[in-house]
Write an enzyme that holds these catalytic residues in place. Structure first.
Site, short mmCIF file in Angstrom:
data_model
loop_
_atom_site.label_atom_id
_atom_site.label_comp_id
_atom_site.label_asym_id
_atom_site.label_seq_id
_atom_site.Cartn_x
_atom_site.Cartn_y
_atom_site.Cartn_z
N ASP A 103 0.84 -1.20 0.00
CA ASP A 103 0.00 0.00 0.00
C ASP A 103 0.87 1.25 0.00
OD1 ASP A 103 -2.19 -1.66 0.21
OD2 ASP A 103 -2.30 -1.49 2.41
N1 URA Z 1 -1.21 -5.93 3.96
C1 URA Z 1 -1.70 -4.69 3.96
O1 URA Z 1 -2.72 -4.42 4.56
N2 URA Z 1 -1.03 -3.74 3.29
C2 URA Z 1 0.12 -3.97 2.62
O2 URA Z 1 0.70 -3.04 2.04
C3 URA Z 1 0.63 -5.27 2.64
C4 URA Z 1 -0.05 -6.24 3.31
#
Ligand code: URA
Length: 235
Positions: A103
């Site tokens: 993310d």
């Molecule tokens: N899980 C998440 O919630 N975000 C990420 O970036 C990776 C794994």
């Protein structure tokens, strides 16, 4: 087949204008013969190219680990945000892609390669490649929450999450190792135990461990051993 000047640039001998100079000066040989034409076409899989009497071995596949900082998106192109590819200051970017997605507000280990087969197999749900995350949470994590995270929780999908490993490392922090890659998975898992993620960083991807010397935004090539270990991860 590719142009000689491109071959040299992609193998990090110098910039396009520098390598053109080297070629003009007679510092480059193709199959033992000095070649002074930048546009000369070489077969990167067969021809022997030498610069300053050293053989330049063409690497068909490139592998990088990036310590992704917060605020950049995991994409090859984006009209609004800076992407992870913008951070990768290399000459040969064509065909490189990030393996999986972190993310925008997640930090940490991201593999970037042009090896489509390895990259896509590492992401295959059938392979169950483990990824470990360091997670800071809004609230304390109880032992029963830890066990629930390990056993699998309902994050609103058809199936509960698969068994995971969860180690509490501080009052509001844990290391969570999961073998799936569902959308926002870690954040949704913490929500499932009535908590929330305030900081998230990926520290492993299969056998690959984030290099502690890489600060957020920095990257390096994988060693041959690291690539071998990743191959072993997918069997
Ligand atoms: N899980 C998440 O919630 N975000 C990420 O970036 C990776 C794994």
């Amino acid at each position: 087949m590719m142009r000689l000047d491109k071959f040299l640039t992609e193998n990090e001998i110098g910039s396009r204008s520098q390598v053109k100079e080297y070629i003009k000066k007679g510092m480059v040989k193709v199959n033992g013969v000095i070649c002074r034409q930048a546009e000369f076409k070489v077969d990167e899989t067969k021809d022997e190219v030498m610069y300053s009497d050293k053989i330049i071995k063409y690497k068909p596949y490139l592998y990088y680990m990036l310590n992704k900082p917060q605020g950049v998106v995991t994409a090859t192109k984006d009209n609004v945000d800076k992407t992870v590819m913008d951070l990768l200051a290399v000459d040969r970017k064509k065909d490189l892609f990030p393996v999986g997605r972190l993310d925008k507000d997640t930090e940490g280990l991201l593999l970037i390669t042009n090896d489509g087969e390895l990259g896509h197999t590492l992401l295959s749900p059938k392979k169950h490649v483990f990824k470990r995350y360091y997670v800071q949470c809004g609230k304390e994590i109880s032992e029963s929450d830890r066990i629930a995270l390990e056993q699998g929780v309902d994050i609103g999908d058809e199936k509960n999450t698969l068994p995971a490993k969860a180690v509490i490392t501080g009052s509001n922090e844990l290391e969570l190792e999961i073998c799936e890659g569902r959308f926002h998975q870690v954040k949704r898992m913490l929500q499932a135990v009535d908590n929330n993620v305030t900081f998230l960083k990926r520290i492993t991807f299969g056998s690959l461990v984030l290099d502690k010397d890489l600060r957020p935004g920095e990257f390096r090539e994988l060693t041959d051993e690291e690539v071998e270990l990743l191959r072993k991860d997918i069997g």
